[in-house]
Design a protein around this motif. Structure first.
Motif, PDB file in Angstrom:
ATOM      1  N   CYS A   1       0.853  -1.182   0.000  1.00 37.43           N
ATOM      2  CA  CYS A   1       0.000   0.000   0.000  1.00 37.43           C
ATOM      3  C   CYS A   1       0.887   1.230   0.000  1.00 37.43           C
ATOM      4  N   ALA A   2       0.707   2.086  -0.985  1.00 41.00           N
ATOM      5  CA  ALA A   2       1.471   3.317  -1.104  1.00 41.00           C
ATOM      6  C   ALA A   2       0.562   4.522  -0.917  1.00 41.00           C
ATOM      7  N   ALA A   3       0.976   5.445  -0.063  1.00 40.72           N
ATOM      8  CA  ALA A   3       0.221   6.667   0.188  1.00 40.72           C
ATOM      9  C   ALA A   3       0.716   7.788  -0.717  1.00 40.72           C
ATOM     10  N   ARG A   4      -0.227   8.485  -1.323  1.00 40.68           N
ATOM     11  CA  ARG A   4       0.102   9.594  -2.217  1.00 40.68           C
ATOM     12  C   ARG A   4      -0.627  10.852  -1.776  1.00 40.68           C
ATOM     13  N   GLY A   5       0.034  11.983  -1.908  1.00 42.60           N
ATOM     14  CA  GLY A   5      -0.564  13.258  -1.565  1.00 42.60           C
ATOM     15  C   GLY A   5       0.465  14.213  -1.009  1.00 42.60           C
ATOM     16  N   ASN A   6      -0.023  15.374  -0.576  1.00 39.65           N
ATOM     17  CA  ASN A   6       0.866  16.377   0.009  1.00 39.65           C
ATOM     18  C   ASN A   6       1.102  16.059   1.483  1.00 39.65           C
ATOM     19  N   ILE A   7       1.809  14.990   1.702  1.00 39.47           N
ATOM     20  CA  ILE A   7       2.010  14.437   3.031  1.00 39.47           C
ATOM     21  C   ILE A   7       3.208  15.089   3.702  1.00 39.47           C
ATOM     22  N   VAL A   8       2.993  15.522   4.929  1.00 39.21           N
ATOM     23  CA  VAL A   8       4.085  16.025   5.750  1.00 39.21           C
ATOM     24  C   VAL A   8       4.780  14.867   6.455  1.00 39.21           C
ATOM     25  N   SER A   9       3.994  14.015   7.087  1.00 42.35           N
ATOM     26  CA  SER A   9       4.529  12.851   7.761  1.00 42.35           C
ATOM     27  C   SER A   9       3.410  11.859   8.018  1.00 42.35           C
ATOM     28  N   ILE A  10       3.785  10.603   8.187  1.00 42.92           N
ATOM     29  CA  ILE A  10       2.866   9.541   8.543  1.00 42.92           C
ATOM     30  C   ILE A  10       3.330   8.950   9.864  1.00 42.92           C
ATOM     31  N   TYR A  11       2.425   8.881  10.835  1.00 44.66           N
ATOM     32  CA  TYR A  11       2.832   8.341  12.125  1.00 44.66           C
ATOM     33  C   TYR A  11       2.327   6.923  12.369  1.00 44.66           C
ATOM     34  N   ASN A  12       1.404   6.463  11.532  1.00 43.19           N
ATOM     35  CA  ASN A  12       0.927   5.094  11.683  1.00 43.19           C
ATOM     36  C   ASN A  12       0.328   4.600  10.375  1.00 43.19           C
ATOM     37  N   MET A  13       0.626   3.355  10.034  1.00 44.89           N
ATOM     38  CA  MET A  13      -0.006   2.688   8.910  1.00 44.89           C
ATOM     39  C   MET A  13      -0.428   1.297   9.361  1.00 44.89           C
ATOM     40  N   GLY A  14      -1.464   0.780   8.732  1.00 44.85           N
ATOM     41  CA  GLY A  14      -1.919  -0.529   9.142  1.00 44.85           C
ATOM     42  C   GLY A  14      -2.826  -1.194   8.130  1.00 44.85           C
ATOM     43  N   TRP A  15      -3.182  -2.427   8.465  1.00 44.05           N
ATOM     44  CA  TRP A  15      -4.077  -3.229   7.654  1.00 44.05           C
ATOM     45  C   TRP A  15      -5.253  -3.694   8.494  1.00 44.05           C
ATOM     46  N   TYR A  16      -6.432  -3.609   7.914  1.00 42.46           N
ATOM     47  CA  TYR A  16      -7.662  -4.074   8.509  1.00 42.46           C
ATOM     48  C   TYR A  16      -8.353  -4.981   7.499  1.00 42.46           C
ATOM     49  N   ARG A  17      -9.276  -5.795   7.969  1.00 45.90           N
ATOM     50  CA  ARG A  17      -9.974  -6.661   7.037  1.00 45.90           C
ATOM     51  C   ARG A  17     -11.441  -6.799   7.419  1.00 45.90           C
ATOM     52  N   ARG A  18     -12.245  -7.117   6.417  1.00 49.52           N
ATOM     53  CA  ARG A  18     -13.664  -7.344   6.624  1.00 49.52           C
ATOM     54  C   ARG A  18     -14.104  -8.554   5.805  1.00 49.52           C
ATOM     55  N   ALA A  19     -14.638  -9.534   6.482  1.00 52.41           N
ATOM     56  CA  ALA A  19     -15.208 -10.701   5.832  1.00 52.41           C
ATOM     57  C   ALA A  19     -16.719 -10.519   5.733  1.00 52.41           C
ATOM     58  N   PRO A  20     -17.366 -11.178   4.777  1.00 51.24           N
ATOM     59  CA  PRO A  20     -18.819 -11.053   4.648  1.00 51.24           C
ATOM     60  C   PRO A  20     -19.538 -11.405   5.944  1.00 51.24           C
ATOM     61  N   GLY A  21     -20.444 -10.534   6.362  1.00 52.97           N
ATOM     62  CA  GLY A  21     -21.198 -10.764   7.574  1.00 52.97           C
ATOM     63  C   GLY A  21     -20.468 -10.432   8.859  1.00 52.97           C
ATOM     64  N   LYS A  22     -19.262  -9.908   8.762  1.00 53.21           N
ATOM     65  CA  LYS A  22     -18.477  -9.577   9.938  1.00 53.21           C
ATOM     66  C   LYS A  22     -18.114  -8.097   9.959  1.00 53.21           C
ATOM     67  N   GLN A  23     -17.763  -7.623  11.141  1.00 51.11           N
ATOM     68  CA  GLN A  23     -17.284  -6.260  11.287  1.00 51.11           C
ATOM     69  C   GLN A  23     -15.830  -6.157  10.830  1.00 51.11           C
ATOM     70  N   ARG A  24     -15.436  -4.960  10.465  1.00 53.22           N
ATOM     71  CA  ARG A  24     -14.039  -4.721  10.148  1.00 53.22           C
ATOM     72  C   ARG A  24     -13.185  -4.947  11.387  1.00 53.22           C
ATOM     73  N   GLU A  25     -12.036  -5.590  11.216  1.00 57.65           N
ATOM     74  CA  GLU A  25     -11.170  -5.882  12.335  1.00 57.65           C
ATOM     75  C   GLU A  25      -9.728  -5.529  12.006  1.00 57.65           C
ATOM     76  N   LEU A  26      -9.003  -5.159  13.030  1.00 55.26           N
ATOM     77  CA  LEU A  26      -7.597  -4.826  12.875  1.00 55.26           C
ATOM     78  C   LEU A  26      -6.782  -6.089  12.628  1.00 55.26           C
ATOM     79  N   VAL A  27      -5.840  -5.993  11.696  1.00 50.48           N
ATOM     80  CA  VAL A  27      -4.914  -7.084  11.414  1.00 50.48           C
ATOM     81  C   VAL A  27      -3.539  -6.765  11.992  1.00 50.48           C
ATOM     82  N   ALA A  28      -2.976  -5.627  11.607  1.00 46.79           N
ATOM     83  CA  ALA A  28      -1.653  -5.230  12.076  1.00 46.79           C
ATOM     84  C   ALA A  28      -1.447  -3.751  11.828  1.00 46.79           C
ATOM     85  N   THR A  29      -0.633  -3.125  12.666  1.00 47.69           N
ATOM     86  CA  THR A  29      -0.252  -1.731  12.477  1.00 47.69           C
ATOM     87  C   THR A  29       1.245  -1.579  12.713  1.00 47.69           C
ATOM     88  N   ILE A  30       1.782  -0.483  12.193  1.00 49.68           N
ATOM     89  CA  ILE A  30       3.187  -0.154  12.402  1.00 49.68           C
ATOM     90  C   ILE A  30       3.306   1.360  12.457  1.00 49.68           C
TER      91      ILE A  30
END
Length: 123
Positions: free
Chosen positions: A22-51
């Motif tokens: 995943c690449a972030a594009r824009g007029n970015i000054v800084s990023i302090y956190n990035m992560g991945w979340y997932r959603r399966a059918p019939g389920k709520q979105r859930e956190l997978v991992a962050t950095i």
């Protein structure tokens, strides 16, 4: 104003591997956190991992020992290396980034999401 471009999803057999990016594009000054979340059918979105910008990593219990999150700060990119995939990992995976973007008077915070990439684990 910050766009996240995801890639790497697909179909894989149980026990297989995939690498998401995943690449972030824009007029970015800084990023302090990035992560991945997932959603399966019939389920709520859930956190997978962050950095964060200091490479501190956080994982959901169900992926510990199987997934690894990493980043390339110079390219505003985050990766998710997924190994030993299970059918229950099947979901749409979404990238997230939090940080600061250039504003009219001062830098403003942003919280952006990618469009999602499908991961399907099936025999």
């Amino acid at each position: 104003q910050v766009q996240l471009v995801e890639s790497g999803g697909g179909l894989v057999h149980p026990g297989g591997s995939l690498r998401l990016s995943c690449a972030a594009r824009g007029n970015i000054v800084s990023i302090y956190n990035m992560g991945w979340y997932r959603r399966a059918p019939g389920k709520q979105r859930e956190l997978v991992a962050t950095i964060d910008a200091s490479d501190n990593q956080n994982y959901a219990d169900f992926v510990k020992g199987r997934f690894t999150i990493s980043r390339d700060g110079a390219k505003n990119t985050v990766f998710l290396e997924m190994n030993s995939l299970k059918p229950e990992d099947t979901a749409v995976y979404y990238c997230n980034a939090k940080g600061y973007i250039v504003g009219p008077a001062r830098s403003a915070e942003f919280n952006s999401w990618g469009q999602g990439t499908q991961v399907t684990v099936s025999s």
